[in-house]
Write a protein that holds these residues in place. Sequence first.
Motif, PDB file in Angstrom:
ATOM      1  N   VAL A 139       0.789  -1.333  -0.033  1.00  0.00           N
ATOM      2  CA  VAL A 139      -0.138  -0.050  -0.119  1.00  0.00           C
ATOM      3  C   VAL A 139       0.760   1.205   0.107  1.00  0.00           C
ATOM      4  CG1 VAL A 139      -1.592   1.240   1.162  1.00  0.00           C
ATOM      5  CG2 VAL A 139      -1.870  -1.287   1.352  1.00  0.00           C
ATOM      6  N   VAL A 140       0.630   2.283  -1.008  1.00  0.00           N
ATOM      7  CA  VAL A 140       1.507   3.331  -1.076  1.00  0.00           C
ATOM      8  C   VAL A 140       0.292   4.512  -1.019  1.00  0.00           C
ATOM      9  CG1 VAL A 140       2.928   4.899  -2.532  1.00  0.00           C
ATOM     10  CG2 VAL A 140       3.059   2.176  -2.640  1.00  0.00           C
ATOM     11  N   THR A 141       0.622   5.296  -0.017  1.00  0.00           N
ATOM     12  CA  THR A 141      -0.424   6.383   0.262  1.00  0.00           C
ATOM     13  C   THR A 141       0.419   7.818   0.338  1.00  0.00           C
ATOM     14  OG1 THR A 141      -1.480   5.105   2.023  1.00  0.00           O
ATOM     15  CG2 THR A 141      -1.732   7.390   2.355  1.00  0.00           C
ATOM     16  N   SER A 142      -0.123   8.548  -0.432  1.00  0.00           N
ATOM     17  CA  SER A 142       0.378  10.084  -0.447  1.00  0.00           C
ATOM     18  C   SER A 142      -0.366  10.897  -0.018  1.00  0.00           C
ATOM     19  CB  SER A 142       0.780  10.276  -2.179  1.00  0.00           C
ATOM     20  OG  SER A 142       1.962   9.359  -2.494  1.00  0.00           O
ATOM     21  N   VAL A 143       0.038  12.084   0.719  1.00  0.00           N
ATOM     22  CA  VAL A 143      -0.832  13.092   1.045  1.00  0.00           C
ATOM     23  C   VAL A 143      -0.247  14.369   0.556  1.00  0.00           C
ATOM     24  CG1 VAL A 143      -1.665  14.270   3.386  1.00  0.00           C
ATOM     25  CG2 VAL A 143      -1.327  11.898   3.392  1.00  0.00           C
ATOM     26  N   ALA A 144      -1.085  15.134  -0.263  1.00  0.00           N
ATOM     27  CA  ALA A 144      -0.547  16.447  -0.534  1.00  0.00           C
ATOM     28  C   ALA A 144      -1.280  17.513   0.487  1.00  0.00           C
ATOM     29  CB  ALA A 144      -1.024  16.691  -2.029  1.00  0.00           C
TER      30      ALA A 144
END
Length: 180
Positions: A139-144
């Motif tokens: 799981v890859v999670t990105s938060v901008a």
Amino acid sequence: MDLSLIESDDIAELMAREPAAGFPANIALVRVQPWNYLADRTDIYGHGDFAVVTSRELFDDTDFDTIEAWGSVRDVAPMSRMLLPAHLRSVTDLRTAAAKVRADMLLVFTVDTSFRVDDKAIGPLSVISLGTFRDRETVVTSVASALLVDVRTGFIYGVAEATATEQKETSAWTSRRAID
């Protein structure tokens, strides 16, 4: 205890700030990351408390054209490394650079990404080896996150944050570009 001793003039000064930008506004756009940030398709500039990402892998000219079409925006442009000091300490350094090109507002944003394999955190230096794990969930999670700041006064017009998650079997992440 004398509670006046814990008062801060800094907070009062922040609360006294007012917006000064007129509309339509010129907006400078800058992505910041930790000074030691590494990614396959990004170039960074500066050192100190943070660095500026100078490559435009997240935006292209059509994105800028879309933003410029908004009624309250006159122009939008990425921050040039030629305007920035080498040692970056605060948003004031970015506001100063934006003022040099007469920007009214500064959109400061960052992207933070985490990697998890079978619900265990994997550090960014380990992600190259993800393709060697077979049949595991990744799981890859990105938060901008972003701030819209008045260049003249430092008034913060607003904040924004969005999260995106991608989930795959680990064996599908066979290259650094796929992970990026």
